[in-house]
Enzyme design. Structure first.
Site, PDB file in Angstrom:
ATOM      1  N   LYS A  13     -24.105 -40.261  25.299  1.00 30.44           N
ATOM      2  CA  LYS A  13     -24.625 -41.104  24.211  1.00 30.44           C
ATOM      3  C   LYS A  13     -25.366 -42.270  24.842  1.00 30.44           C
ATOM      4  CE  LYS A  13     -22.732 -44.675  23.678  1.00 30.44           C
ATOM      5  NZ  LYS A  13     -21.971 -45.930  23.619  1.00 30.44           N
ATOM      6  N   PRO A  97     -19.887 -40.209  34.302  1.00 27.97           N
ATOM      7  CA  PRO A  97     -18.963 -41.208  34.817  1.00 27.97           C
ATOM      8  C   PRO A  97     -18.070 -41.733  33.697  1.00 27.97           C
ATOM      9  CG  PRO A  97     -21.244 -41.983  34.970  1.00 27.97           C
ATOM     10  CD  PRO A  97     -21.294 -40.590  34.446  1.00 27.97           C
ATOM     11  N   VAL A  98     -16.892 -42.187  34.085  1.00 31.50           N
ATOM     12  CA  VAL A  98     -15.876 -42.634  33.121  1.00 31.50           C
ATOM     13  C   VAL A  98     -16.027 -44.145  32.879  1.00 31.50           C
ATOM     14  CG1 VAL A  98     -13.371 -42.873  32.854  1.00 31.50           C
ATOM     15  CG2 VAL A  98     -14.337 -40.763  33.791  1.00 31.50           C
ATOM     16  N   ALA A  99     -15.750 -44.582  31.637  1.00 30.91           N
ATOM     17  CA  ALA A  99     -15.850 -46.009  31.260  1.00 30.91           C
ATOM     18  C   ALA A  99     -17.210 -46.565  31.635  1.00 30.91           C
ATOM     19  CB  ALA A  99     -14.723 -46.826  31.902  1.00 30.91           C
ATOM     20  N   ALA A 100     -18.259 -45.873  31.161  1.00 28.42           N
ATOM     21  CA  ALA A 100     -19.605 -46.124  31.666  1.00 28.42           C
ATOM     22  C   ALA A 100     -20.610 -46.541  30.593  1.00 28.42           C
ATOM     23  CB  ALA A 100     -20.117 -44.870  32.373  1.00 28.42           C
ATOM     24  N   GLY A 101     -20.192 -46.652  29.347  1.00 29.82           N
ATOM     25  CA  GLY A 101     -21.129 -47.082  28.299  1.00 29.82           C
ATOM     26  C   GLY A 101     -22.013 -45.964  27.780  1.00 29.82           C
ATOM     27  N   ILE A 102     -21.745 -44.719  28.176  1.00 30.95           N
ATOM     28  CA  ILE A 102     -22.507 -43.600  27.641  1.00 30.95           C
ATOM     29  C   ILE A 102     -21.583 -42.644  26.890  1.00 30.95           C
ATOM     30  CG2 ILE A 102     -24.593 -43.650  29.057  1.00 30.95           C
ATOM     31  CD1 ILE A 102     -23.214 -41.799  31.034  1.00 30.95           C
ATOM     32  N   GLY A 105     -15.987 -40.419  27.040  1.00 34.26           N
ATOM     33  CA  GLY A 105     -14.729 -40.116  26.352  1.00 34.26           C
ATOM     34  C   GLY A 105     -14.953 -39.805  24.882  1.00 34.26           C
ATOM     35  N   ASP A 139     -16.975 -44.997  18.807  1.00 33.56           N
ATOM     36  CA  ASP A 139     -18.188 -44.209  19.063  1.00 33.56           C
ATOM     37  C   ASP A 139     -18.016 -42.724  18.763  1.00 33.56           C
ATOM     38  OD1 ASP A 139     -19.858 -46.239  19.815  1.00 33.56           O
ATOM     39  OD2 ASP A 139     -19.462 -46.030  21.963  1.00 33.56           O
TER      40      ASP A 139
END
Ligand code: C5P
Length: 287
Positions: A13, A97-102, A105, A139
């Site tokens: 996202k 990548p994790v906890a990445a703003g995209i 999760g 999200d």
């Protein structure tokens, strides 16, 4: 995997713009965001099984936090809502990548809901599914929509956005996680006026012009917490033919907007050569 397996893509996202327009009494922030998706992401496969299991592989699997995974949470909540046992064998190939703003999760959770609805043959009313998605994360509803969308409220008010033109993105992440609550907390600025995109941009250049008139309001607090984001934005913006460089969500992933695949791939190669430790992914903008 069996014949009855259901495979669903979980695309990244991207918040092409993100304005913070207010704050609710419970502390959640009100947003006006143009959300789109990129042709790179995780893949979720759901197969019939007794009990609920999840296996994970892929380049970024090792960075997933220990404990209850958002995929299992989504599966359990869906089974509960449907009044049926949570029987499924789930497999996640993790590339984002994790906890990445995209929304890695959130995209995984949305893909899990979509896959299990098909595997279990559920017919859940749209409002029920929307509420369930929102209870998993702000999200998740927009990731369920999976198309360019104007996101308002804290993520629950979704309106289809005008069609986006063909364009390419280069997503860049320093492989350092950034906590979303910490970024919201570090904000010191006032609130922005909403600024929806009302017309479909004719091409990538027109999209860049429209986006340049908007911002990601979370960029200053994210840079304050993780200064490398400022360097990433400068490096992306310096690439030939880069039309716009911006951070997505609460960071740390930033993106460059390009008109062509060739320009995006050239920029991605140059960024990787310059910073081999960063995650760099060229991908089409999904219109
Ligand atoms: O719901 P989600 O897990 O995506 O959000 C994580 C945290 O980010 C929230 O607990 C909240 O502190 C912050 N947040 C916010 N306003 C939003 C979305 C998230 O303040 N619209």
């Amino acid at each position: 995997m069996t014949d009855r397996s259901v495979t669903v893509e979980a695309p990244a996202k991207v918040n092409l713009s993100l304005l913070v327009t207010g704050r609710r009494p419970d502390g959640y922030h009100l947003l006006d965001s143009l959300v789109a998706f990129a042709g790179v992401g995780d893949t979720l496969t759901a197969s019939p099984g007794l009990g609920l299991t999840l296996s994970v592989d892929g380049p970024t699997a090792a960075s997933l936090p220990e404990g209850e995974n958002i995929v299992l949470k989504a599966a359990r909540l869906l089974a509960e809502a449907a009044g049926r046992p949570a029987d499924a064998t789930l497999h996640l190939t993790k590339r984002l990548p994790v906890a990445a703003g995209i929304g890695g999760g959130s995209a995984d959770a949305a893909a899990t809901l979509t896959a299990l609805i098909r595997l279990w043959g559920l017919d859940l009313p749209a409002e029920r599914l929307h509420a369930l998605a929102l209870s998993i994360g702000a999200d998740v509803p927009v990731c369920l929509a999976g198309r360019p969308t104007r996101m308002e409220g804290v993520g629950e008010v979704l309106t289809p956005a005008p069609a986006l033109p063909p364009a390419w993105l280069v997503l860049v992440n320093p492989l350092m996680p950034l906590s979303t609550p910490a970024v919201f907390k570090a904000r010191t600025a006032g609130f922005s006026e909403p600024a929806p995109l009302t017309e479909a941009p004719a091409d990538a250049r027109a999209l860049a012009v429209a986006l340049a008139a908007r911002r990601n309001d979370l960029t200053p607090p994210a840079i304050a917490l993780l200064p490398v984001i400022g360097e990433m934005l400068a490096l992306i913006a310096a690439q030939p033919d880069c039309l716009l460089a911006r951070m997505s969500g609460s960071g740390a992933t930033c993106f460059g907007l390009f008109a062509t695949e060739a320009a995006a791939r050239a920029a991605a190669a140059a960024l990787t050569a310059c910073q081999p430790g960063w995650w760099v992914a060229p991908a089409p903008l999904l219109g």
